[in-house]
Structures are given as C-alpha cells and as structure tokens.
Write a protein that holds these residues in place. Structure first.
Motif, PDB file in Angstrom:
ATOM      1  N   LEU A   7      83.375 -33.759  41.684  1.00 53.88           N
ATOM      2  CA  LEU A   7      82.269 -34.311  42.467  1.00 53.88           C
ATOM      3  C   LEU A   7      80.963 -33.851  41.843  1.00 53.88           C
ATOM      4  O   LEU A   7      80.713 -32.650  41.705  1.00 53.88           O
ATOM      5  N   LYS A   8      80.126 -34.819  41.439  1.00 55.40           N
ATOM      6  CA  LYS A   8      78.872 -34.538  40.740  1.00 55.40           C
ATOM      7  C   LYS A   8      77.694 -34.818  41.659  1.00 55.40           C
ATOM      8  O   LYS A   8      77.654 -35.848  42.336  1.00 55.40           O
ATOM      9  N   CYS A   9      76.711 -33.925  41.682  1.00 55.12           N
ATOM     10  CA  CYS A   9      75.505 -34.090  42.487  1.00 55.12           C
ATOM     11  C   CYS A   9      74.700 -35.279  41.970  1.00 55.12           C
ATOM     12  O   CYS A   9      74.500 -35.417  40.763  1.00 55.12           O
ATOM     13  N   GLU A  10      74.235 -36.139  42.870  1.00 57.71           N
ATOM     14  CA  GLU A  10      73.465 -37.312  42.465  1.00 57.71           C
ATOM     15  C   GLU A  10      72.043 -36.954  42.039  1.00 57.71           C
ATOM     16  O   GLU A  10      71.421 -37.688  41.288  1.00 57.71           O
ATOM     17  N   LYS A  26      90.634 -47.575  45.013  1.00 60.71           N
ATOM     18  CA  LYS A  26      89.835 -48.048  43.881  1.00 60.71           C
ATOM     19  C   LYS A  26      88.352 -47.702  44.006  1.00 60.71           C
ATOM     20  O   LYS A  26      87.655 -47.594  43.008  1.00 60.71           O
ATOM     21  N   ASP A  27      87.842 -47.531  45.233  1.00 63.17           N
ATOM     22  CA  ASP A  27      86.413 -47.234  45.401  1.00 63.17           C
ATOM     23  C   ASP A  27      86.141 -45.758  45.109  1.00 63.17           C
ATOM     24  O   ASP A  27      87.000 -44.900  45.278  1.00 63.17           O
ATOM     25  N   LYS A  28      84.932 -45.459  44.636  1.00 66.25           N
ATOM     26  CA  LYS A  28      84.556 -44.092  44.295  1.00 66.25           C
ATOM     27  C   LYS A  28      84.268 -43.298  45.564  1.00 66.25           C
ATOM     28  O   LYS A  28      83.644 -43.789  46.497  1.00 66.25           O
ATOM     29  N   LEU A  29      84.696 -42.055  45.546  1.00 64.15           N
ATOM     30  CA  LEU A  29      84.486 -41.150  46.657  1.00 64.15           C
ATOM     31  C   LEU A  29      83.033 -40.676  46.648  1.00 64.15           C
ATOM     32  O   LEU A  29      82.478 -40.351  45.589  1.00 64.15           O
ATOM     33  N   ARG A  30      82.389 -40.639  47.829  1.00 69.16           N
ATOM     34  CA  ARG A  30      81.000 -40.190  47.940  1.00 69.16           C
ATOM     35  C   ARG A  30      80.885 -39.323  49.189  1.00 69.16           C
ATOM     36  O   ARG A  30      81.069 -39.808  50.296  1.00 69.16           O
ATOM     37  N   LEU A  31      80.615 -38.033  49.000  1.00 75.53           N
ATOM     38  CA  LEU A  31      80.553 -37.085  50.109  1.00 75.53           C
ATOM     39  C   LEU A  31      79.223 -36.342  50.097  1.00 75.53           C
ATOM     40  O   LEU A  31      78.632 -36.136  49.041  1.00 75.53           O
ATOM     41  N   LYS A  32      78.780 -35.933  51.270  1.00 70.48           N
ATOM     42  CA  LYS A  32      77.571 -35.117  51.366  1.00 70.48           C
ATOM     43  C   LYS A  32      78.009 -33.654  51.380  1.00 70.48           C
ATOM     44  O   LYS A  32      78.674 -33.211  52.307  1.00 70.48           O
ATOM     45  N   HIS A  41      71.756 -29.852  50.890  1.00 69.35           N
ATOM     46  CA  HIS A  41      72.871 -30.792  50.984  1.00 69.35           C
ATOM     47  C   HIS A  41      72.459 -32.117  50.346  1.00 69.35           C
ATOM     48  O   HIS A  41      71.433 -32.678  50.703  1.00 69.35           O
ATOM     49  N   THR A  42      73.277 -32.594  49.395  1.00 73.05           N
ATOM     50  CA  THR A  42      73.021 -33.860  48.711  1.00 73.05           C
ATOM     51  C   THR A  42      74.321 -34.649  48.623  1.00 73.05           C
ATOM     52  O   THR A  42      75.403 -34.112  48.866  1.00 73.05           O
ATOM     53  N   PHE A  43      74.220 -35.916  48.257  1.00 74.87           N
ATOM     54  CA  PHE A  43      75.416 -36.725  48.073  1.00 74.87           C
ATOM     55  C   PHE A  43      76.038 -36.400  46.720  1.00 74.87           C
ATOM     56  O   PHE A  43      75.349 -36.243  45.720  1.00 74.87           O
ATOM     57  N   HIS A  44      77.366 -36.288  46.705  1.00 71.56           N
ATOM     58  CA  HIS A  44      78.133 -36.038  45.498  1.00 71.56           C
ATOM     59  C   HIS A  44      79.067 -37.221  45.285  1.00 71.56           C
ATOM     60  O   HIS A  44      79.738 -37.651  46.222  1.00 71.56           O
ATOM     61  N   THR A  45      79.130 -37.750  44.053  1.00 72.50           N
ATOM     62  CA  THR A  45      79.989 -38.889  43.755  1.00 72.50           C
ATOM     63  C   THR A  45      81.110 -38.460  42.811  1.00 72.50           C
ATOM     64  O   THR A  45      80.999 -37.480  42.087  1.00 72.50           O
TER      65      THR A  45
END
Length: 49
Positions: A7-10, A26-32, A41-45
């Motif tokens: 998980l990479k910080c946006e 198939k969709d990319k995971l996106r977590l805060k 706290h930031t979104f990580h993809t």
C-alpha cells in the motif's frame, strides 16, 4: 488464492503497509491509513510488491 500487495501513500509515494487480497478482485484496493512520513492519515493505494 491470495496475493501479496503493498500500500503506497498517494501524497508522498512511500510504501508503508503490506497486506494480501483475493486474486479474483480486479479493482485496486484503496484504504485510509496513517502515513508516518506525512504524519497524518492519507489514502493508500495498491501497488505490486
């Protein structure tokens, strides 16, 4: 079957967390999550490991 992902910080682009997900999704995971470099706290993809 589960695959390992990073998980990479946006905002700053650092890879802070590692987790697994189902290969059939198939969709990319996106977590805060908390980013220690940004100090907030930031979104990580999802990225490849």
């Amino acid at each position: 079957m589960r695959v390992q992902i990073g998980l990479k910080c946006e905002e700053c682009g650092t890879r802070n967390y590692y987790t697994t997900k189902e290969k059939s999704k198939k969709d990319k995971l996106r977590l805060k999550k908390y980013c220690p470099k940004c100090n907030k706290h930031t979104f990580h993809t999802e990225t490849k490991v």
